[in-house]
Design a protein around this motif. Structure first.
Motif, PDB file in Angstrom:
ATOM      1  N   THR A 125      26.985  36.956  36.703  1.00  0.00           N
ATOM      2  CA  THR A 125      27.945  36.332  37.454  1.00  0.00           C
ATOM      3  C   THR A 125      28.404  36.143  38.806  1.00  0.00           C
ATOM      4  N   THR A 161      36.915  45.388  39.326  1.00  0.00           N
ATOM      5  CA  THR A 161      36.152  44.601  38.641  1.00  0.00           C
ATOM      6  C   THR A 161      36.390  43.067  39.416  1.00  0.00           C
ATOM      7  N   PHE A 174      33.404  41.836  39.589  1.00  0.00           N
ATOM      8  CA  PHE A 174      32.907  40.121  38.228  1.00  0.00           C
ATOM      9  C   PHE A 174      33.721  39.092  38.568  1.00  0.00           C
ATOM     10  N   VAL A 175      34.634  39.273  39.999  1.00  0.00           N
ATOM     11  CA  VAL A 175      35.595  37.558  39.530  1.00  0.00           C
ATOM     12  C   VAL A 175      34.749  36.793  40.528  1.00  0.00           C
TER      13      VAL A 175
END
Lengths: 190, 258
Positions: free
Chosen positions: B113, B241, B244-245
């Protein structure tokens, strides 16, 4: 008219039971709806994490896992909002119930295969460390509870404070809940 | 006249019947209209929901899309402690620390990602990226898989080759229930990554770096209080998180660079 005249006094105690039951539906809608909404809202910001959580179950091929990982949070959020609003209540509860069945199957299968995964239910997801307890039994019990809520809503939609009632989307299909809509009573008495 | 009475009653009865019929017809009409209104409301509601779902999906896919690697990578250098630094000369901050384990599926997901974003940020001179390879697994076969891979990666001494090997290891990640990262495969992947050093094969086969790797891994997990892998830290703060973006990761790093 005759029916109603004689039916009125008889149906009074019944009416209050029906009313109480429709409050149960409202509570079930809130419990299931808020949980789904929260679960989806936590995940939607980082779909890659949710994709990873789906992959961790090792049940779906990678492309499917990617689709489910991206789509699941969106479905959860929308169904959650619909349940809270009481809009398209019965179909929403069906979707919610199907999700719960899928989660229960997934978690049971992970448990049976001895996988050590964080369910990813409320964000997170992926592998659990060696010294952490995946706590599958609690996840299963929780999802069974949600499934029960969904079943109740499907049985008696849409409950009090439902947009379905305000928009006239409920009623004719279900005589039990139609009884507590005021326009029905009004048209029959004159 | 007595006839008046029954006639009058008869008329009123007929009138009553007629009005009952009319009422029934009106009621049917009302029900029909209600059904139609219900159908329209239902269709509108479903339409609005589908539109919203589409918009949210579009946004979700867009903001989480991975970047393409745009140009040549920043120089990559192995450090004495086994960490790997990827940064343009002179770029010392912000520091992005990546704590990962070759065997960890979520680390593979992070690499898939956001790996390209980290490479781009380093290449743009916006960040100093530091890779820390760890072994978080304490059970078999995952622990041995992780140790073999990590030890082999430490046998690669050239930075660019190391990164190619690193990426290959994630591509080839075994499942958590099977033995993988076999020595012969590791040697082959090393050759594919461009490793020509004559002692690479003996280094991988002998798993010469296991002890050094394990020592570093244990020490880092303890001192950095890592909850797990992957953990990405920006100037020492976990990004959670956000890592992850890709779009959010880039924004966070660029904000820190300002």
């Amino acid at each position: 008219m005759v029916q109603l005249a004689s039916g009125r006094p008889v149906s009074h105690p019944l009416q209050s039971v029906v009313k109480a039951l429709s409050w149960v539906t409202t509570v079930a809608r809130l419990v299931l709806g808020v949980s789904l909404f929260v679960a989806g809202a936590i995940k939607i910001g980082a779909p890659a994490v949710s994709v990873q959580a789906v992959k961790a179950y090792q049940l779906l091929p990678d492309t499917m896992a990617t689709v489910v990982g991206h789509g699941l949070p969106i479905v959860e959020i929308i169904v959650g909002i619909l349940l809270v609003l009481g809009l398209l209540t019965r179909p929403s509860a069906v979707v919610g119930g199907v999700l719960m069945v899928a989660f229960i199957v997934g978690i049971s299968s992970a448990w049976a295969r001895g996988l050590r995964i964080d369910c990813g239910c409320f964000g997170g997801g992926g592998t659990v460390g060696a010294d952490q307890d995946p706590g599958y039994i609690w996840e299963l019990l929780r999802d069974a509870g949600y499934l029960l809520c969904a079943a109740w809503i499907i049985y008696r939609p849409p409950g009090r404070f439902a947009m379905d009632s305000a928009l006239g989307l409920s009623g004719s299909r279900d005589p039990d809940t139609a009884g507590d809509e005021d326009d029905e009573d009004g048209s029959d008495t004159d | 006249m007595p006839a008046e009475q029954p006639r009058g009653a008869c008329v009123s009865k007929r009138a009553r019947e007629a009005s009952a019929r009319a009422r029934a017809a009106a009621q049917r009409e009302a029900i029909r209209r209600q059904e139609q209104r219900k159908r329209t409301t239902m269709l509108t509601t479903v339409g609005v929901i589908v539109l919203i779902a589409g918009a949210v999906t579009w946004w979700s896919v867009r903001q989480s899309a991975s970047e393409q690697i745009t140009g040549p990578l920043a120089p990559i250098a192995m450090q004495p402690d086994g960490t790997i630094v990827m940064a343009k000369p002179g770029v010392t901050s912000p520091v992005v620390d990546v704590y990962e384990d070759y065997q960890c599926p979520a680390c593979k997901q992070l690499e898939l990602t956001s790996g390209s974003t980290l490479k781009n940020l380093a290449a743009e001179g916006k960040a100093k990226v530091v890779y820390h390879l760890l072994t978080i697994f304490k059970q078999e076969p995952t622990m041995s898989n992780s140790l073999r891979a990590s030890s082999a990666a430490r046998c690669v001494t050239d930075g660019a080759q190391w990164l190619a090997f690193h990426d290959r290891l994630y591509q080839e990640q075994p499942t958590e229930t099977s033995a993988g990262y076999a020595v012969d495969d590791l040697i082959r992947w090393g050759r594919d990554a461009g490793v020509t050093a004559p002692d690479f094969e003996t280094c991988v086969r002998g798993q010469k770096n296991v002890a050094a790797h394990q020592q570093y891994s244990t020490q880092v997990i303890a001192t950095r209080k890592l909850a797990g892998t992957p953990t990405v830290m920006l100037n020492g703060q976990s990004l959670g998180t956000t890592a992850f973006v890709p779009s959010a990761l880039r924004e966070a790093v660029l904000d820190a660079a300002r």
